[in-house]
Design an enzyme around this catalytic site. Sequence first.
Site, PDB file in Angstrom:
ATOM      1  CG  HIS A 117       6.473   2.262   2.639  1.00 18.77           C
ATOM      2  ND1 HIS A 117       7.842   2.332   2.553  1.00 18.77           N
ATOM      3  CD2 HIS A 117       6.029   3.545   2.514  1.00 18.77           C
ATOM      4  CE1 HIS A 117       8.222   3.588   2.406  1.00 18.77           C
ATOM      5  NE2 HIS A 117       7.158   4.352   2.375  1.00 18.77           N
TER       6      HIS A 117
HETATM    7  O1  RIB Z   1       6.866   3.664   7.235  1.00 18.28           O
HETATM    8  C1  RIB Z   1       5.831   3.186   6.410  1.00 18.28           C
HETATM    9  C2  RIB Z   1       4.826   2.443   7.226  1.00 18.28           C
HETATM   10  O2  RIB Z   1       4.219   3.320   8.180  1.00 18.28           O
HETATM   11  C3  RIB Z   1       3.659   1.901   6.391  1.00 18.28           C
HETATM   12  O3  RIB Z   1       3.168   0.764   7.017  1.00 18.28           O
HETATM   13  C4  RIB Z   1       2.643   3.007   6.470  1.00 18.28           C
HETATM   14  O4  RIB Z   1       1.319   2.523   6.277  1.00 18.28           O
HETATM   15  C5  RIB Z   1       2.824   3.472   7.878  1.00 18.28           C
HETATM   16  O5  RIB Z   1       2.060   2.623   8.712  1.00 18.28           O
END
Ligand code: RIB
Length: 305
Positions: free
Chosen positions: A233
Site C-alpha cells: 500500500h
Molecule cells: O489501508 C492501508 C493503509 O492503512 C496503509 O497506509 C497502512 O499503513 C494503514 O495505515
Amino acid sequence: MTALRFLYDCDPGADDALAMLLALGRPDALDMIAVTCVAGNVGLEPVVSNARRILELCGRQDIPVYSGAARPIMASRGRVSIMHGSDGLAGSTLPAPVTPVATGHAANEISRIARAEGKLHICATGPLTNLALALLLDPELPDFVSAITIMGGAAFCPGNTTPLAEFNFTVDPHAAAIVFDSGIPITMLGLDVTRQATVTGDMIEQVKAIDTPVANEAAHLLINYGSKDPCLHDPAAIAWLLKPEMFDTVQSHISIYTNSGPAAGQVIAAVSERHLAGRLPNCTLVTGVDAEEFRKLFVDAVQEG
Ligand code: RIB
Ligand code: CA
C-alpha cells in the site's frame, strides 16, 4: 535531474516502513526532508519510535522526525490495525531509537517547512489528521504546497476496514474531507491500485539475497506483514513519486463521507460528466499499476539502500 524534496507524513506501520526504505534507497530522485508522525496503525509513541528506527537503520538520523496527532479530529480513537504487530513493525528486531524527536508539533512543522520551502510536496500514508490540522491552523498553507500524494481511500472497490472504507480514511474521515476540500492538487492511491501491488515469493527471495541490514529488515517486513496483507500500500505512494508512468489514472472529484456509522470514510468518486455535475476534478485517482515494474523498482532501491 534534481531530487524531489518532500515531507513524509506517516503512521509506521510495516508498509510505511517499506515506503521509507524505498524512498531512502533512491536519494538520486527523492529527498525526504522531514518525517511527521500520526497515530494510526499503532499509537503515536510507537509510530514516532518506528520512524526513527527505520531512519537510523538507513543512516539517515539527520532527517527530523516530528510527533503529531495522537487521535483523530472528531472520530473516536479505537481503530488500531492488527496487521502490523504490537510494535507496529511486525515484531522487528531493530533496536530502540537513540535520535531525539524533533521539537514542534507536526501540524505546525508542516506549515513552517512548507513556507520555508516555498512550494512543498507532501506524501501522506496514514490518517490525514496532521495535514488537516495544519490546514486549519494555517489557511494560507495551500499557497505553499505544490501537491499531496496520498495512500488512502477506496474509490471503486470494497474497503479493508469496513466494507465501504479504507483504514486511513476510516480512522479520520473528517481530516480526509478537509484535505480533499483544500484545493491542493492531490494524487490518491487507494486500494483500487494498491491491491494490485502485491508481494510475491520471488520478490522476497530477491530482497533476501541482497543480505544487507536494510534488505534484511525489508525482507522481515515483507514476510511478516505480507503474510497478513500482501499489498504494498504505502510504497505505492513513493513509487508514484519515482515512476508515475507505471500507473494508470483518471481525473475525479473526490468527496468523503464523514457521518458516523458504517459508511464513515467512504470515498465518493465522481468521474463521468453526469456524476461530476459541473464540479471540477480535485484529484488524480490512480486506478492501475504495472505490478512487476513496481516490484523491480522496490528491489532495485533496496539494493541501493
Ligand atoms: O489501508 C492501508 C493503509 O492503512 C496503509 O497506509 C497502512 O499503513 C494503514 O495505515
Ligand atoms: Ca500507513
